[in-house]
Scaffold this motif. Structure first.
Motif, PDB file in Angstrom:
ATOM      1  N   ALA A  67       0.820  -1.216   0.000  1.00 47.41           N
ATOM      2  CA  ALA A  67       0.000   0.000   0.000  1.00 47.41           C
ATOM      3  C   ALA A  67       0.856   1.270   0.000  1.00 47.41           C
ATOM      4  CB  ALA A  67      -0.920   0.001   1.219  1.00 47.41           C
ATOM      5  N   ASN A  68       2.121   1.153   0.428  1.00 49.88           N
ATOM      6  CA  ASN A  68       2.987   2.333   0.547  1.00 49.88           C
ATOM      7  C   ASN A  68       4.063   2.442  -0.528  1.00 49.88           C
ATOM      8  OD1 ASN A  68       2.067   3.643   3.063  1.00 49.88           O
ATOM      9  ND2 ASN A  68       2.521   1.633   3.906  1.00 49.88           N
ATOM     10  N   ILE A  69       4.219   1.412  -1.329  1.00 49.55           N
ATOM     11  CA  ILE A  69       5.294   1.411  -2.325  1.00 49.55           C
ATOM     12  C   ILE A  69       4.740   1.765  -3.698  1.00 49.55           C
ATOM     13  CG2 ILE A  69       6.992  -0.032  -3.527  1.00 49.55           C
ATOM     14  CD1 ILE A  69       7.313  -1.576  -0.897  1.00 49.55           C
ATOM     15  N   LYS A  70       5.379   2.751  -4.300  1.00 45.90           N
ATOM     16  CA  LYS A  70       5.020   3.121  -5.668  1.00 45.90           C
ATOM     17  C   LYS A  70       5.978   2.374  -6.585  1.00 45.90           C
ATOM     18  CE  LYS A  70       2.929   7.528  -4.609  1.00 45.90           C
ATOM     19  NZ  LYS A  70       2.368   7.002  -3.446  1.00 45.90           N
ATOM     20  N   TRP A  80      10.694  -2.043  -4.584  1.00 44.97           N
ATOM     21  CA  TRP A  80      10.478  -2.595  -3.234  1.00 44.97           C
ATOM     22  C   TRP A  80      11.763  -2.544  -2.422  1.00 44.97           C
ATOM     23  CZ3 TRP A  80       6.345  -5.312  -0.739  1.00 44.97           C
ATOM     24  CH2 TRP A  80       5.136  -5.254  -1.442  1.00 44.97           C
ATOM     25  N   VAL A  81      12.858  -3.017  -3.011  1.00 44.32           N
ATOM     26  CA  VAL A  81      14.131  -3.060  -2.298  1.00 44.32           C
ATOM     27  C   VAL A  81      14.548  -1.652  -1.880  1.00 44.32           C
ATOM     28  CG1 VAL A  81      16.597  -3.621  -2.495  1.00 44.32           C
ATOM     29  CG2 VAL A  81      14.866  -5.204  -3.402  1.00 44.32           C
ATOM     30  N   SER A  82      14.413  -0.698  -2.780  1.00 47.14           N
ATOM     31  CA  SER A  82      14.780   0.690  -2.472  1.00 47.14           C
ATOM     32  C   SER A  82      13.943   1.237  -1.321  1.00 47.14           C
ATOM     33  CB  SER A  82      14.590   1.587  -3.698  1.00 47.14           C
ATOM     34  OG  SER A  82      15.475   1.204  -4.713  1.00 47.14           O
ATOM     35  N   PHE A  83      12.648   0.997  -1.358  1.00 41.51           N
ATOM     36  CA  PHE A  83      11.763   1.467  -0.290  1.00 41.51           C
ATOM     37  C   PHE A  83      12.146   0.821   1.045  1.00 41.51           C
ATOM     38  CE2 PHE A  83       8.094   1.256   2.478  1.00 41.51           C
ATOM     39  CZ  PHE A  83       7.566   2.536   2.399  1.00 41.51           C
ATOM     40  N   ILE A  84      12.341  -0.479   1.029  1.00 44.97           N
ATOM     41  CA  ILE A  84      12.661  -1.221   2.259  1.00 44.97           C
ATOM     42  C   ILE A  84      13.991  -0.730   2.841  1.00 44.97           C
ATOM     43  CG2 ILE A  84      13.339  -3.498   3.129  1.00 44.97           C
ATOM     44  CD1 ILE A  84      11.173  -4.653   1.147  1.00 44.97           C
ATOM     45  N   GLU A  85      14.991  -0.533   1.991  1.00 43.05           N
ATOM     46  CA  GLU A  85      16.295  -0.086   2.468  1.00 43.05           C
ATOM     47  C   GLU A  85      16.276   1.368   2.908  1.00 43.05           C
ATOM     48  OE1 GLU A  85      19.010  -1.080  -0.706  1.00 43.05           O
ATOM     49  OE2 GLU A  85      19.013  -3.206  -0.147  1.00 43.05           O
ATOM     50  N   THR A  86      15.662   2.236   2.132  1.00 44.05           N
ATOM     51  CA  THR A  86      15.619   3.661   2.453  1.00 44.05           C
ATOM     52  C   THR A  86      14.911   3.910   3.782  1.00 44.05           C
ATOM     53  OG1 THR A  86      15.598   4.231   0.110  1.00 44.05           O
ATOM     54  CG2 THR A  86      14.839   5.927   1.634  1.00 44.05           C
ATOM     55  N   ASN A  87      13.843   3.176   4.030  1.00 47.20           N
ATOM     56  CA  ASN A  87      13.052   3.379   5.250  1.00 47.20           C
ATOM     57  C   ASN A  87      13.444   2.448   6.396  1.00 47.20           C
ATOM     58  OD1 ASN A  87      10.971   5.462   4.394  1.00 47.20           O
ATOM     59  ND2 ASN A  87      10.839   3.972   2.745  1.00 47.20           N
ATOM     60  N   GLU A  88      14.528   1.702   6.203  1.00 45.18           N
ATOM     61  CA  GLU A  88      15.035   0.776   7.220  1.00 45.18           C
ATOM     62  C   GLU A  88      13.920  -0.110   7.778  1.00 45.18           C
ATOM     63  OE1 GLU A  88      17.144   3.215  10.026  1.00 45.18           O
ATOM     64  OE2 GLU A  88      18.756   3.606   8.611  1.00 45.18           O
ATOM     65  N   VAL A  89      13.113  -0.623   6.879  1.00 41.78           N
ATOM     66  CA  VAL A  89      11.952  -1.435   7.247  1.00 41.78           C
ATOM     67  C   VAL A  89      12.361  -2.702   7.988  1.00 41.78           C
ATOM     68  CG1 VAL A  89      10.014  -2.773   6.308  1.00 41.78           C
ATOM     69  CG2 VAL A  89      10.513  -0.496   5.399  1.00 41.78           C
ATOM     70  N   LEU A  90      13.400  -3.377   7.523  1.00 39.45           N
ATOM     71  CA  LEU A  90      13.784  -4.648   8.128  1.00 39.45           C
ATOM     72  C   LEU A  90      14.272  -4.469   9.566  1.00 39.45           C
ATOM     73  CD1 LEU A  90      15.487  -6.471   5.130  1.00 39.45           C
ATOM     74  CD2 LEU A  90      13.108  -6.575   5.886  1.00 39.45           C
TER      75      LEU A  90
END
Length: 104
Positions: A67-70, A80-90
């Motif tokens: 819902a949050n990834i463009k 997806w990878v860029s969003f996850i890494e940029t926002n420190e999701v993991l």
């Protein structure tokens, strides 16, 4: 990134699923010990319940992120990878799951 790719990515880059699985297993064993001896689940049933919890957990994470990834239609996986890494999701997920407690 589809749901299967997401789970593979999580397992390869994070311990969040392993941490969740461990906590879910502890929770299910605790619940099983509370059952009367004649109603206790087999280890297979406990494992199945844990697998279901893990699957629901991954589904929920996937849906919330989706819902949050463009997505860039030419590089959806990299979006997806860029969003996850940029926002420190993991890192955030690992911290949250490590502190999580299950309730009946």
């Amino acid at each position: 990134m589809d749901r299967e790719e997401f789970e593979t990515y999580l397992n390869a880059n994070s311990r969040v699923v392993a941490i969740f699985r461990s906590q879910a297993l502890t929770y299910q064993h605790s619940r099983n010990r509370q059952r009367s001896a004649s109603k206790r689940w087999s280890e297979t049933a406990v494992t199945s319940a844990v697998d279901k919890m893990v699957s629901q957990f991954v589904d929920n994470m996937y849906d919330k992120l989706k819902a949050n990834i463009k997505e860039n239609k030419f590089q959806p996986y990299q979006s997806w990878v860029s969003f996850i890494e940029t926002n420190e999701v993991l890192d955030s997920l690992e911290d949250t799951v490590a502190e999580m407690e299950f309730e009946d």
